[in-house]
Design an enzyme around this catalytic site. Sequence first.
Site, mmCIF file in Angstrom:
data_model
loop_
_atom_site.group_PDB
_atom_site.id
_atom_site.type_symbol
_atom_site.label_atom_id
_atom_site.label_comp_id
_atom_site.label_asym_id
_atom_site.label_seq_id
_atom_site.Cartn_x
_atom_site.Cartn_y
_atom_site.Cartn_z
ATOM 1 N N ARG A 1 0.789 -1.242 0.000
ATOM 2 C CA ARG A 1 0.000 0.000 0.000
ATOM 3 C C ARG A 1 0.817 1.287 0.000
ATOM 4 O O ARG A 1 0.451 2.249 -0.655
ATOM 5 C CB ARG A 1 -0.930 0.027 1.219
ATOM 6 C CG ARG A 1 -2.105 -0.891 1.087
ATOM 7 C CD ARG A 1 -2.996 -0.784 2.310
ATOM 8 N NE ARG A 1 -3.915 -1.910 2.358
ATOM 9 C CZ ARG A 1 -4.394 -2.426 3.480
ATOM 10 N NH1 ARG A 1 -4.049 -1.911 4.646
ATOM 11 N NH2 ARG A 1 -5.217 -3.440 3.438
ATOM 12 N N CYS B 1 -9.615 -1.523 5.534
ATOM 13 C CA CYS B 1 -11.082 -1.395 5.615
ATOM 14 C C CYS B 1 -11.523 -0.118 6.340
ATOM 15 O O CYS B 1 -12.446 0.576 5.892
ATOM 16 C CB CYS B 1 -11.678 -2.621 6.297
ATOM 17 S SG CYS B 1 -10.770 -3.186 7.734
ATOM 18 N N ARG C 1 -11.208 -3.139 18.583
ATOM 19 C CA ARG C 1 -11.960 -4.314 18.127
ATOM 20 C C ARG C 1 -13.153 -4.515 19.052
ATOM 21 O O ARG C 1 -13.001 -4.434 20.281
ATOM 22 C CB ARG C 1 -11.042 -5.543 18.185
ATOM 23 C CG ARG C 1 -11.579 -6.736 17.467
ATOM 24 C CD ARG C 1 -11.587 -6.595 15.970
ATOM 25 N NE ARG C 1 -10.271 -6.760 15.365
ATOM 26 C CZ ARG C 1 -10.029 -6.548 14.080
ATOM 27 N NH1 ARG C 1 -10.984 -6.138 13.261
ATOM 28 N NH2 ARG C 1 -8.815 -6.726 13.588
ATOM 29 N N HIS D 1 -17.969 -2.234 10.427
ATOM 30 C CA HIS D 1 -17.140 -1.350 11.261
ATOM 31 C C HIS D 1 -17.879 -0.030 11.498
ATOM 32 O O HIS D 1 -18.420 0.571 10.554
ATOM 33 C CB HIS D 1 -15.830 -0.990 10.548
ATOM 34 C CG HIS D 1 -14.837 -2.111 10.444
ATOM 35 N ND1 HIS D 1 -15.026 -3.358 10.972
ATOM 36 C CD2 HIS D 1 -13.598 -2.138 9.860
ATOM 37 C CE1 HIS D 1 -13.967 -4.119 10.721
ATOM 38 N NE2 HIS D 1 -13.084 -3.403 10.042
#
Length: 341
Positions: free
Chosen positions: A100, A131, A236, A243
């Site tokens: 990335r 994400c 989390r 999410h």
Amino acid sequence: MGYKVAVVGATGAVGREMLQTLAEREFPVDEAVALASAKSKGREVSFGDETVLTVMDLDKYDFKGVDIALFSAGGSISAKYAPRAAKAGAVVIDNTSHFRMEKDVPLVVPEVNPQAIAGYTKRNIIANPNCSTIQMVVALKPLHDIARIKRVVVSTYQSVSGAGQSAMDELFNQTRSIYMNQPVVKEEFTKQIAFNVIPHIDVFMDDGSTKEEWKMRVETRKILDPDIEISATCVRVPVFIGHGEAIHVEFAKPITVQEARAALRKAPGIAVVDHQQDEGYVTPAEAAGEDSVYVSRLRQDPSVKHGISFWCVADNLRKGAALNSVQIAETLIASYLSKAA
Ligand code: A2P
């Protein structure tokens, strides 16, 4: 004429969603190939409602003739096999963090920076962002366009599916163990995830942040604007899919809630659901299985001169991973790999 498309990690949470998304969106596939580890060789996975693919061993697979390879089998697998696939002529769309931040690899969210795809020719690799980054930049882009973002403070509430199928199994098994008064077994997570929240995603960095928090910062800057300051806390939560993010944005220019809402409503990929009353907002349970990035709870942030706060939810397996990858593939074939007669 269609394309030969390979999915690497086809037995995993994201890989299965990739096959599903390709079929649902009627991506022009002539041949689909499902790849995973040697232990999954011969297993069957669905491609749409009618087709079943037999999984092949990635290590033995020759990518020659593959047009597009969607990778979601972990960073180390991408590190080893994505360059091989790219060299064999496939355009790799990689869902891991491995490439990335490399300068010659575009990092793309089609609603935000589709023009960056053009850079794929340097390595034959396009990276799909994290994400949590994807859903945030989709929501930030229309706001940045009207009032220029200076700083973002974000707290995430990330579902366990972001850590893969085994993490989903862990939440299920721990929940069952607690109800059955049995010991809680930890494997994927560092602490109990059932009936708990864990402020730790990915490894710790030298400055005390986690790599997930670092990713949100550097990826957002690469995709949207290198001048934006970002402070992230990634957590989390015991949710299977979807999410949530609480996002506080400070702007260079004045912006009202009404202007922000109007800009978000017009922007692609976003659904504004903001009734400011009981049930008038979106939660992960409702976003699961959906394509949109949902924005709710829009309000002025009175703690800064020009500030807006909001709540943002998306299906992390779809827009956060598989859908974004397939949208990149769609843009790629429309503009660069056209096989139209
Ligand atoms: P396998 O099922 O054969 O282990 P998830 O993110 O849901 O955990 O999924 C990870 C995906 O990556 C699975 O499809 C998994 O396949 C695949 N994978 C893991 N290790 C390898 C490997 N060494 N070679 C190919 N695929 C792998």
